[in-house]
Design an enzyme around this catalytic site. Sequence first.
Site: not given
Length: 359
Positions: A266, A318, A330
């Site tokens: 990420c 994240h 993402h």
Amino acid sequence: MKAKALLPALGVCALALTATPVHAQAASDLSSGADDGGALRVESDGSLDEGDTAFVAVTAATVWSEKDSPREVDEPALGDSPDLRAWDRALDRSTETRRGLTGLVETQAGYGSEVRVLDVDGRWAKVAVVDQETPKNEDGYPGWVPTAQLVENDRFAELRDEQPTAVVTAKFAELSDIDYAEFDGEAPEAPINAELPLIAQDEDDVRVALPGGGAAWLPVGSVRVDDPEHGFELDEPTGGDLVETARQFEGVDYLWGGVSPIGFDCSGFTYTVFRAHGIELPRDAGDQQNTGTTVSSSKLRAGDLLFFARGGSGRAHHVGMYIGDGKMIHAPNASKDVEIVNWRSWDTGGQFAGAKRYL
């Protein structure tokens, strides 16, 4: 359209590349000179030691947490000519092998990246990746890399300081017409954000010096040139620019520690997208969270980063990038590819922990 500027290149005159290529007389080809091989030779004491500066000599070097971190399935990522696509295929997402990389890999470093050598133990070197900011080490992101994937080359370091920089803007740029260099196996590819010294140009290609010595040509359309001394600088990006870059990676596999178009995690994804536009972010989500300007979720703009943490507060685990219309792009987890989602619907656990703006 900017005019071309005449720049010195290893004792000859070479034309610098503009952001929008224009028709021009071909630049001098260094392969025609008797001394060119010497000018592009590797300068090294022949030994990789603690304290040295080295450069990544493969498409992307995977930086491991420990020397014994790689598993049998990770063999394609090792050695002096890693096959990252074969490794990606081996990490079948229907098993736990891809998810099992968590904790084993720290990050990756692309072709030509500078590293500081922190320790050497046999066939392994502990390094710090200089262009990846982290509180883990003041020199850069630390971890272990096979020494076969690194090269010490003082001449390449000099050229980086002396010459304009060709920065790869395509997912990958193929090295062609390679001179004064030999590779075990196929030549590396130069991934997005690879930075190589520019030494010549013709109408269709730019000639760059290679970290392991020698030179090669890259297509004009695959690079931009950074050379502030002669007025070649990257324009301030817009949120739309960031979104356009990010969208080209939709469908790329998730890879823990990944920062190349073979696979991203990420924060490796957001780090790569922003770096492509000259914005330096820390390598990890929790550290990216500590930079930028806080913005309300009701005032999001394209290019803002969205952070998620357990319970909706604390250090982010994240990060994704807002692209407008309530959506983010993402790299979610080992079972999915880079994807676009409605971020509020995706956040079923109520883990949204804030947004930051960098433009």
